[in-house]
Design a protein around this motif. Structure first.
Motif, mmCIF file in Angstrom:
data_model
loop_
_atom_site.group_PDB
_atom_site.id
_atom_site.type_symbol
_atom_site.label_atom_id
_atom_site.label_comp_id
_atom_site.label_asym_id
_atom_site.label_seq_id
_atom_site.Cartn_x
_atom_site.Cartn_y
_atom_site.Cartn_z
ATOM 1 N N ARG A 1 19.514 15.197 0.623
ATOM 2 C CA ARG A 1 19.424 14.070 -0.066
ATOM 3 C C ARG A 1 18.779 12.827 -0.461
ATOM 4 N N THR A 2 18.618 12.195 -1.428
ATOM 5 C CA THR A 2 17.282 11.674 -1.398
ATOM 6 C C THR A 2 17.858 9.733 -1.653
ATOM 7 N N VAL A 3 17.274 9.100 -1.077
ATOM 8 C CA VAL A 3 17.333 7.459 -1.636
ATOM 9 C C VAL A 3 16.470 6.902 -1.669
ATOM 10 N N SER A 4 16.681 5.739 -2.744
ATOM 11 C CA SER A 4 15.118 5.083 -2.688
ATOM 12 C C SER A 4 15.832 3.769 -2.418
ATOM 13 N N TYR A 5 14.501 2.842 -2.610
ATOM 14 C CA TYR A 5 15.480 0.820 -2.057
ATOM 15 C C TYR A 5 14.029 0.520 -2.012
ATOM 16 N N ARG A 6 14.201 -0.658 -2.790
ATOM 17 C CA ARG A 6 13.145 -1.684 -2.620
ATOM 18 C C ARG A 6 13.658 -2.347 -1.555
ATOM 19 N N ALA B 1 10.226 9.936 5.035
ATOM 20 C CA ALA B 1 10.110 8.857 4.234
ATOM 21 C C ALA B 1 8.899 8.223 3.568
ATOM 22 N N LYS B 2 8.599 8.031 2.203
ATOM 23 C CA LYS B 2 7.790 7.571 1.880
ATOM 24 C C LYS B 2 7.971 6.609 0.751
ATOM 25 N N ALA B 3 7.002 5.705 0.617
ATOM 26 C CA ALA B 3 6.807 4.558 -0.200
ATOM 27 C C ALA B 3 5.752 4.483 -0.995
ATOM 28 N N GLU B 4 6.241 3.773 -1.822
ATOM 29 C CA GLU B 4 4.702 2.986 -3.091
ATOM 30 C C GLU B 4 4.830 1.831 -3.584
ATOM 31 N N PRO B 5 3.698 0.720 -3.819
ATOM 32 C CA PRO B 5 4.021 0.045 -4.208
ATOM 33 C C PRO B 5 4.297 -0.345 -5.955
ATOM 34 N N THR B 6 5.508 -1.616 -5.591
ATOM 35 C CA THR B 6 6.224 -1.850 -7.046
ATOM 36 C C THR B 6 5.685 -2.737 -7.800
ATOM 37 N N GLY B 7 4.825 -3.863 -7.360
ATOM 38 C CA GLY B 7 4.321 -5.555 -7.659
ATOM 39 C C GLY B 7 5.352 -5.870 -6.682
ATOM 40 N N ASP B 8 4.718 -7.238 -7.178
ATOM 41 C CA ASP B 8 5.682 -9.163 -6.910
ATOM 42 C C ASP B 8 5.756 -8.703 -5.517
ATOM 43 N N TRP C 1 11.100 2.058 -0.989
ATOM 44 C CA TRP C 1 10.789 3.508 -0.058
ATOM 45 C C TRP C 1 11.973 4.793 -0.963
ATOM 46 N N PHE C 2 11.241 5.826 -0.065
ATOM 47 C CA PHE C 2 11.928 7.515 -0.527
ATOM 48 C C PHE C 2 12.030 7.532 -0.085
ATOM 49 N N VAL D 1 1.279 -1.123 0.208
ATOM 50 C CA VAL D 1 -0.157 0.408 0.020
ATOM 51 C C VAL D 1 0.934 1.048 -0.319
ATOM 52 N N PRO D 2 0.387 2.370 -0.488
ATOM 53 C CA PRO D 2 1.516 3.248 -0.527
ATOM 54 C C PRO D 2 1.621 4.055 0.927
ATOM 55 N N VAL D 3 2.808 4.612 1.080
ATOM 56 C CA VAL D 3 2.847 4.788 2.623
ATOM 57 C C VAL D 3 3.276 6.581 2.050
ATOM 58 N N PRO D 4 1.630 7.774 2.964
ATOM 59 C CA PRO D 4 2.927 8.874 2.892
ATOM 60 C C PRO D 4 3.484 9.557 3.224
#
Length: 179
Positions: free
Chosen positions: A138-143, A110-117, A122-123, A89-92
């Motif tokens: 600084r911005t990072v993202s990871y699965r 922090a925020k997150a978006e569903p990416t499938g599977d 996370w951003f 689920v999306p995390v605002p």
């Protein structure tokens, strides 16, 4: 004791904390590696893995459970947690942490978006502020691989391990021991 931290930034923070305690400085080795590539002791009595299980897919978690089944001393314990959400689920966006040091404020968002599977992306955004003036960002993202308590129980049981909740259920902390 061995600590594993692949992130250079987080490893620097960990090393600063270890260095600040004379006893820890003589006993803790911080490895700049990631699991499962890290060389761990042949036997150990405790393992703590907080806020990390989602970095591992099902196969990588299986390697971890195998390692625990083989190397965790009888009577030993592993402590892990499940970081929400457990479903895609999306995390605002929200402020995850803020710290003031001197006149500067350090903020983590922090925020997150569903990416499938069964994953989220996370951003994370890290800002340095001087009053209202932003000095750095600084911005990072990871699965992030999702797993819930039932899935974790099934995975660990397949390796002869027992999962049990520990403490406040809202914190999602579990112990893992030999069956």
């Amino acid at each position: 004791m061995v600590a594993v931290e692949p992130s250079p930034g987080l490893r620097s923070a960990l090393l600063a904390r270890v260095h600040g305690d004379e006893d820890l400085r003589t006993r803790v080795t911080v490895l700049p590696s990631s699991f499962p590539d890290v060389e761990l002791p042949e036997r150990f009595s405790a393992l703590i893995a907080m806020n990390v299980l989602g970095h591992f897919d099902t196969a990588q978690r299986g390697v971890l459970w195998s390692l625990l089944a083989e190397r965790l001393d009888r009577g030993g314990v592993a402590v892990v947690n499940l970081q929400p959400p457990a479903e895609p689920v999306p995390v605002p966006e929200s402020v995850a942490s803020t710290a003031r040091v001197g006149r500067l404020t350090y903020e983590g968002r922090a925020k997150a978006e569903p990416t499938g599977d069964g994953t989220l992306t996370w951003f994370m955004t890290y800002r340095t502020l001087d009053g209202e003036t932003q000095l750095d960002e600084r911005t990072v993202s990871y699965r992030w691989h999702l797993v819930d308590a039932d899935g974790l129980r099934t995975e660990t049981a397949a390796h002869g391990l027992t999962l049990a909740p520990a403490g406040d259920p809202e914190l999602g902390v579990y112990t893992i021991t030999h069956t």
